[in-house]
Design an enzyme around this catalytic site. Structure first.
Site, PDB file in Angstrom:
ATOM      1  N   VAL A  67       0.821  -1.213   0.000  1.00 10.69           N
ATOM      2  CA  VAL A  67       0.000   0.000   0.000  1.00 10.69           C
ATOM      3  C   VAL A  67       0.854   1.263   0.000  1.00 10.69           C
ATOM      4  CG1 VAL A  67      -1.623   1.342   1.411  1.00 10.69           C
ATOM      5  CG2 VAL A  67      -2.023  -1.079   0.988  1.00 10.69           C
ATOM      6  N   ASP A 125      10.746   3.997   5.414  1.00 13.33           N
ATOM      7  CA  ASP A 125      10.564   2.650   5.965  1.00 13.33           C
ATOM      8  C   ASP A 125      11.721   2.347   6.914  1.00 13.33           C
ATOM      9  OD1 ASP A 125       8.598   0.171   4.781  1.00 13.33           O
ATOM     10  OD2 ASP A 125      10.252  -0.424   6.093  1.00 13.33           O
ATOM     11  N   LYS A 177      15.413  -2.665   2.115  1.00  9.94           N
ATOM     12  CA  LYS A 177      14.313  -2.343   1.212  1.00  9.94           C
ATOM     13  C   LYS A 177      14.446  -0.904   0.689  1.00  9.94           C
ATOM     14  CE  LYS A 177       9.369  -3.226   1.781  1.00  9.94           C
ATOM     15  NZ  LYS A 177       8.377  -3.704   2.742  1.00  9.94           N
ATOM     16  N   THR A 186      -0.879  -3.849   9.614  1.00  7.52           N
ATOM     17  CA  THR A 186      -1.715  -4.097  10.803  1.00  7.52           C
ATOM     18  C   THR A 186      -2.057  -5.590  10.807  1.00  7.52           C
ATOM     19  OG1 THR A 186      -3.637  -3.426   9.468  1.00  7.52           O
ATOM     20  CG2 THR A 186      -2.759  -1.792  10.986  1.00  7.52           C
ATOM     21  N   THR A 220      -5.424  -0.377   7.227  1.00  7.83           N
ATOM     22  CA  THR A 220      -6.746  -0.827   7.673  1.00  7.83           C
ATOM     23  C   THR A 220      -6.718  -0.959   9.192  1.00  7.83           C
ATOM     24  OG1 THR A 220      -6.994  -2.033   5.610  1.00  7.83           O
ATOM     25  CG2 THR A 220      -8.455  -2.671   7.435  1.00  7.83           C
ATOM     26  N   GLU A 227      -7.715   2.140   1.965  1.00  9.82           N
ATOM     27  CA  GLU A 227      -7.215   1.761   0.641  1.00  9.82           C
ATOM     28  C   GLU A 227      -8.007   0.562   0.119  1.00  9.82           C
ATOM     29  OE1 GLU A 227      -4.842   3.160  -1.474  1.00  9.82           O
ATOM     30  OE2 GLU A 227      -5.943   1.674  -2.637  1.00  9.82           O
ATOM     31  N   GLY A 285     -14.001 -21.473  -6.225  1.00 14.38           N
ATOM     32  CA  GLY A 285     -12.609 -21.939  -6.267  1.00 14.38           C
ATOM     33  C   GLY A 285     -12.208 -22.524  -4.930  1.00 14.38           C
ATOM     34  N   CYS A 294      -5.387  -9.649   3.196  1.00 17.71           N
ATOM     35  CA  CYS A 294      -6.500  -8.798   3.656  1.00 17.71           C
ATOM     36  C   CYS A 294      -7.754  -9.545   4.064  1.00 17.71           C
ATOM     37  CB  CYS A 294      -6.832  -7.778   2.570  1.00 17.71           C
ATOM     38  SG  CYS A 294      -5.508  -6.595   2.347  1.00 17.71           S
ATOM     39  N   ARG A 340       1.155 -14.406   1.486  1.00 10.72           N
ATOM     40  CA  ARG A 340       0.434 -14.332   2.762  1.00 10.72           C
ATOM     41  C   ARG A 340      -0.937 -15.001   2.627  1.00 10.72           C
ATOM     42  NH1 ARG A 340       1.444  -8.013   4.238  1.00 10.72           N
ATOM     43  NH2 ARG A 340       1.208  -7.819   2.001  1.00 10.72           N
TER      44      ARG A 340
HETATM   45  N1  LIG Z   1      -1.782  -5.378   0.697  1.00 12.82           N
HETATM   46  C1  LIG Z   1      -2.931  -4.895   0.239  1.00 12.82           C
HETATM   47  O1  LIG Z   1      -3.365  -5.230  -0.849  1.00 12.82           O
HETATM   48  C2  LIG Z   1      -3.724  -3.902   1.053  1.00 12.82           C
HETATM   49  C3  LIG Z   1      -4.803  -3.239   0.453  1.00 12.82           C
HETATM   50  C4  LIG Z   1      -5.558  -2.338   1.211  1.00 12.82           C
HETATM   51  C5  LIG Z   1      -5.217  -2.077   2.531  1.00 12.82           C
HETATM   52  N2  LIG Z   1      -4.166  -2.735   3.086  1.00 12.82           N
HETATM   53  C6  LIG Z   1      -3.793  -2.392   4.467  1.00 12.82           C
HETATM   54  O2  LIG Z   1      -2.683  -1.488   4.379  1.00 12.82           O
HETATM   55  C7  LIG Z   1      -1.767  -1.710   5.465  1.00 12.82           C
HETATM   56  C8  LIG Z   1      -0.383  -2.047   4.905  1.00 12.82           C
HETATM   57  O3  LIG Z   1      -0.473  -3.269   4.215  1.00 12.82           O
HETATM   58  P1  LIG Z   1       0.743  -3.797   3.302  1.00 12.82           P
HETATM   59  O4  LIG Z   1       0.287  -5.049   2.667  1.00 12.82           O
HETATM   60  O5  LIG Z   1       1.250  -2.669   2.461  1.00 12.82           O
HETATM   61  O6  LIG Z   1       1.823  -4.114   4.454  1.00 12.82           O
HETATM   62  P2  LIG Z   1       3.316  -4.625   4.320  1.00 12.82           P
HETATM   63  O7  LIG Z   1       3.535  -5.541   5.443  1.00 12.82           O
HETATM   64  O8  LIG Z   1       3.561  -5.079   2.924  1.00 12.82           O
HETATM   65  O9  LIG Z   1       4.190  -3.309   4.525  1.00 12.82           O
HETATM   66  C9  LIG Z   1       4.283  -2.600   5.729  1.00 12.82           C
HETATM   67  C10 LIG Z   1       5.591  -1.802   5.715  1.00 12.82           C
HETATM   68  O10 LIG Z   1       5.621  -0.943   6.852  1.00 12.82           O
HETATM   69  C11 LIG Z   1       6.974  -0.901   7.332  1.00 12.82           C
HETATM   70  N3  LIG Z   1       6.968  -0.411   8.736  1.00 12.82           N
HETATM   71  C12 LIG Z   1       6.505  -1.063   9.834  1.00 12.82           C
HETATM   72  N4  LIG Z   1       6.648  -0.264  10.920  1.00 12.82           N
HETATM   73  C13 LIG Z   1       7.200   0.896  10.486  1.00 12.82           C
HETATM   74  C14 LIG Z   1       7.567   2.115  11.126  1.00 12.82           C
HETATM   75  N5  LIG Z   1       7.379   2.294  12.428  1.00 12.82           N
HETATM   76  N6  LIG Z   1       8.094   3.090  10.367  1.00 12.82           N
HETATM   77  C15 LIG Z   1       8.287   2.927   9.041  1.00 12.82           C
HETATM   78  N7  LIG Z   1       7.950   1.800   8.373  1.00 12.82           N
HETATM   79  C16 LIG Z   1       7.400   0.799   9.089  1.00 12.82           C
HETATM   80  C17 LIG Z   1       7.469  -2.321   7.151  1.00 12.82           C
HETATM   81  O11 LIG Z   1       8.875  -2.391   7.144  1.00 12.82           O
HETATM   82  C18 LIG Z   1       6.840  -2.677   5.790  1.00 12.82           C
HETATM   83  O12 LIG Z   1       7.709  -2.325   4.719  1.00 12.82           O
HETATM   84  C19 LIG Z   1      -2.408  -2.816   6.308  1.00 12.82           C
HETATM   85  O13 LIG Z   1      -3.186  -2.215   7.302  1.00 12.82           O
HETATM   86  C20 LIG Z   1      -3.309  -3.541   5.321  1.00 12.82           C
HETATM   87  O14 LIG Z   1      -4.399  -4.183   5.945  1.00 12.82           O
HETATM   88  C21 LIG Z   1      -3.397  -3.626   2.384  1.00 12.82           C
HETATM   89  O1  LIG Z   2     -14.495 -14.379  -7.398  1.00  8.47           O
HETATM   90  C1  LIG Z   2     -13.487 -14.459  -6.693  1.00  8.47           C
HETATM   91  C2  LIG Z   2     -12.640 -13.361  -6.445  1.00  8.47           C
HETATM   92  C3  LIG Z   2     -11.524 -13.526  -5.616  1.00  8.47           C
HETATM   93  N1  LIG Z   2     -11.249 -14.740  -5.072  1.00  8.47           N
HETATM   94  C4  LIG Z   2     -10.076 -14.886  -4.160  1.00  8.47           C
HETATM   95  O2  LIG Z   2     -10.143 -13.858  -3.186  1.00  8.47           O
HETATM   96  C5  LIG Z   2      -8.827 -13.487  -2.762  1.00  8.47           C
HETATM   97  C6  LIG Z   2      -8.656 -11.997  -2.796  1.00  8.47           C
HETATM   98  O3  LIG Z   2      -8.673 -11.553  -4.134  1.00  8.47           O
HETATM   99  P1  LIG Z   2      -8.637  -9.993  -4.531  1.00  8.47           P
HETATM  100  O4  LIG Z   2      -9.733  -9.286  -3.856  1.00  8.47           O
HETATM  101  O5  LIG Z   2      -8.583  -9.910  -6.002  1.00  8.47           O
HETATM  102  O6  LIG Z   2      -7.209  -9.578  -3.973  1.00  8.47           O
HETATM  103  P2  LIG Z   2      -6.647  -8.660  -2.789  1.00  8.47           P
HETATM  104  O7  LIG Z   2      -5.412  -8.060  -3.320  1.00  8.47           O
HETATM  105  O8  LIG Z   2      -6.588  -9.470  -1.549  1.00  8.47           O
HETATM  106  O9  LIG Z   2      -7.707  -7.456  -2.620  1.00  8.47           O
HETATM  107  C7  LIG Z   2      -8.714  -7.436  -1.609  1.00  8.47           C
HETATM  108  O10 LIG Z   2      -8.186  -7.012  -0.374  1.00  8.47           O
HETATM  109  C8  LIG Z   2      -7.562  -5.710  -0.421  1.00  8.47           C
HETATM  110  C9  LIG Z   2      -6.949  -5.448   0.936  1.00  8.47           C
HETATM  111  O11 LIG Z   2      -7.858  -4.975   1.860  1.00  8.47           O
HETATM  112  C10 LIG Z   2      -8.623  -4.671  -0.803  1.00  8.47           C
HETATM  113  O12 LIG Z   2      -8.014  -3.395  -0.865  1.00  8.47           O
HETATM  114  C11 LIG Z   2      -9.238  -5.047  -2.153  1.00  8.47           C
HETATM  115  O13 LIG Z   2     -10.275  -4.128  -2.476  1.00  8.47           O
HETATM  116  C12 LIG Z   2      -9.797  -6.457  -2.059  1.00  8.47           C
HETATM  117  O14 LIG Z   2     -10.314  -6.856  -3.331  1.00  8.47           O
HETATM  118  C13 LIG Z   2      -7.866 -14.258  -3.684  1.00  8.47           C
HETATM  119  O15 LIG Z   2      -7.379 -15.387  -2.996  1.00  8.47           O
HETATM  120  C14 LIG Z   2      -8.745 -14.688  -4.852  1.00  8.47           C
HETATM  121  O16 LIG Z   2      -8.290 -15.890  -5.436  1.00  8.47           O
HETATM  122  C15 LIG Z   2     -12.074 -15.826  -5.313  1.00  8.47           C
HETATM  123  O17 LIG Z   2     -11.834 -16.934  -4.821  1.00  8.47           O
HETATM  124  N2  LIG Z   2     -13.173 -15.658  -6.127  1.00  8.47           N
END
Ligand SMILES: NC(=O)c1ccc[n+]([C@@H]2O[C@H](COP(=O)([O-])OP(=O)(O)OC[C@H]3O[C@@H](n4cnc5c(N)ncnc54)[C@H](O)[C@@H]3O)[C@@H](O)[C@H]2O)c1
Ligand SMILES: O=c1ccn([C@@H]2O[C@H](COP(=O)(O)OP(=O)(O)O[C@H]3O[C@H](CO)[C@@H](O)[C@H](O)[C@H]3O)[C@@H](O)[C@H]2O)c(=O)[nH]1
Length: 443
Positions: free
Chosen positions: A11, A30, A35, A84, A119, A149, A251, A258, A325
């Site tokens: 994110v 970071d 990294k 988180t 989140t 996000e 599936g 997430c 993950r």
């Molecule tokens: N991965 C997704 O697709 C996604 C989408 C939407 C929301 N989110 C939410 O966004 C947040 C981040 O998710 P992510 O997947 O990017 O996490 P991530 O684990 O990939 O990255 C987190 C980063 O934060 C850094 N960090 C931790 N503590 C720190 C500090 N004190 N100062 C500076 N850097 C620090 C870590 O080194 C790491 O690089 C979570 O709350 C997650 O639920 C994730």
């Molecule tokens: O019809 C479907 C769609 C998805 N999946 C599965 O669901 C999981 C999540 O898929 P997807 O939502 O595409 O990926 P994420 O990157 O985990 O994104 C979700 O999680 C993020 C983190 O919160 C949010 O920001 C996004 O809006 C939300 O779609 C995966 O294992 C997919 O294989 C299914 O099994 N069937």
């Protein structure tokens, strides 16, 4: 605008790069030195289409920089995008949020806007504001904004520029106006609300999408029993605009960083507020059992799995990402190893990450051919394009017995019926073809 982004995971990095692309000056921070060094030289630590190209472009134009130094004196706005993760009891681990808030508080020299992208459970933004204000100099005013996000991994850059909405939760007009300005160039609809509702929108959205997936997986189980085809059922349902045709792919369940984490957290948030979220608990339970379906099918097809060579096609939790993950491949590989199978894994991108997530007994292969050669059963775990496009003849020529168990319904049944293959998918009729003399017999 000068913006600091704390945390450069999926994110934080995508947010930083995208905000730089629309003209802001971004410092990504970071604590992970390796990294940061990698990113500063234009290399993305994650696999995400389009990301590296935009990183390089914005580093060169001077809009994007990376550092481990936690100073924010020049920032107009600070984004928090740290992880988180889930604690063993299902609640969110807020230690990184707390650490980030403390360093912000220590280095503030002027009034600042703090935007939470991570989140976080409902009420956390108020807590962050209190943490910062208590530790910052008394005269400094902090405006807190919740800006959850919604990007998906594997299409994160695309989603940032083409999302359905940007949610901005605020408690005053100043925060709202500045966030509107920052995001204006994305040209996306902006939805304004209060802090707690914004936090809740994030969890409710993920929980609803997870519910759709578990719902269609339950329908797929009934389809298997009554002889219907879940793909046709989902298409027919999706024609109703009120239902919609998205997120109805049956599936092996949802994985990733997430949905599993956020559904568990929402059950906890509900429980902490004296509400038993029964529906969401069932969604989680269905998902957990769905992941084991391929192993059960393999046992039904070949009996005892001990000593059987089983190929796993795709290891990441979904295509176009190297993220392991909560990938379904993890419990599947573990169960196969427990049952004494000889497990071979392939993924076009995720193997380096998969090594630390899968049991050490799993062997990794660089090509699909090596993965399938001599296999008794192939399990399709992730629908990467390169896996969906494997010619069905490849299974029949390389495998000892061409038993393909497709956890992502990658092949059309019409196509499968033309090959001497035993094909099992999710919620669709099984196909068991073999050559008798020169003709193909179908069961
Ligand atoms: N991965 C997704 O697709 C996604 C989408 C939407 C929301 N989110 C939410 O966004 C947040 C981040 O998710 P992510 O997947 O990017 O996490 P991530 O684990 O990939 O990255 C987190 C980063 O934060 C850094 N960090 C931790 N503590 C720190 C500090 N004190 N100062 C500076 N850097 C620090 C870590 O080194 C790491 O690089 C979570 O709350 C997650 O639920 C994730
Ligand atoms: O019809 C479907 C769609 C998805 N999946 C599965 O669901 C999981 C999540 O898929 P997807 O939502 O595409 O990926 P994420 O990157 O985990 O994104 C979700 O999680 C993020 C983190 O919160 C949010 O920001 C996004 O809006 C939300 O779609 C995966 O294992 C997919 O294989 C299914 O099994 N069937």
């Amino acid at each position: 605008m000068r913006i600091s982004v704390i945390g450069t995971g999926y994110v934080g990095l995508v947010t930083g790069v995208s905000l730089a692309e629309i003209g802001h000056h971004i410092t990504c921070i970071d604590i992970d030195e390796a990294k940061v060094a990698m990113m500063a030289s234009g290399i993305s630590p994650i696999y995400e289409p389009e990301l590296e190209h935009l990183m390089e472009k914005n580093i060169q134009s001077g809009h994007l920089s990376f550092t481990t130094e936690l100073h924010f004196s020049s920032a107009d706005v600070i984004y928090i995008a740290v992880g988180t993760p889930q604690l063993p009891d299902g609640t969110s681990d807020l230690q990184y949020i707390e650490q980030a808030s403390q360093v912000i508080a220590r280095s503030l020299t002027k009034d600042t806007i703090v935007v939470t992208k991570s989140t976080v459970p409902v009420g956390t933004n108020h807590w962050i504001k209190t943490l910062i204000e208590e530790a910052a100099p008394e005269e400094i005013k902090v405006t807190i904004v919740s800006n959850p996000e919604f990007l998906r991994e594997g299409s994160a850059v695309y989603d940032t520029f083409n999302g359905d909405r940007i949610v901005i939760g605020t408690e005053n007009n100043q925060g709202r106006e500045i966030l509107d300005d920052i995001n204006a160039s994305f040209g996306l609809p902006i939805y304004h609300t209060d802090l707690k509702s914004a936090e809740m929108i994030k969890y409710a959205s993920n929980a609803f999408l997870a519910t759709k997936i578990s719902f269609i997986n339950e329908i797929s189980a009934i389809c298997e029993k009554v002889g219907a085809n879940v793909e046709d059922v989902a298409l027919g349902m999706g024609k109703d605009n009120r239902i919609g045709d998205k997120f109805l792919n049956a599936g092996i369940g949802y994985g990733g960083s997430c949905f599993p984490k956020d559904t568990n957290a929402l059950v906890q948030i509900a429980g902490n507020n004296e509400h038993d979220f029964k529906l969401l608990k069932s969604v989680i339970e269905v998902n957990n059992s769905q992941r084991m379906k391929l192993v059960e099918r393999a046992r039904e097809a070949v009996g005892d799995l001990s000593g059987k060579r089983i190929s796993l096609l795709g290891l990441s939790f979904k295509p176009n990402t190297d993220d392991m993950r909560e990938a379904a491949s993890i419990p599947i590989a573990q169960e196969l190893v427990n049952q004494g199978a000889d497990v071979v894994g392939y993924d076009p991108i995720a193997i380096p990450n998969a090594r630390s997530f899968l049991p050490e007994e799993v062997q990794f292969k660089e090509t699909i051919e090596e993965t399938l050669r001599g296999a008794d059963v192939a399990l399709i775990i992730t629908e990467w394009e390169v896996i969906k496009s494997i010619d069905l003849i490849t299974y029949t020529t390389l495998m000892t017995s061409p038993i393909v168990i497709d956890g992502r319904n990658c092949y059309s049944l019409d196509e499968v019926r033309r090959h001497p293959i035993h094909y099992i998918s999710i919620g669709r009729p099984e196909v068991q073809n073999r050559f008798v003399g020169n003709s193909l017999n179908t069961r």
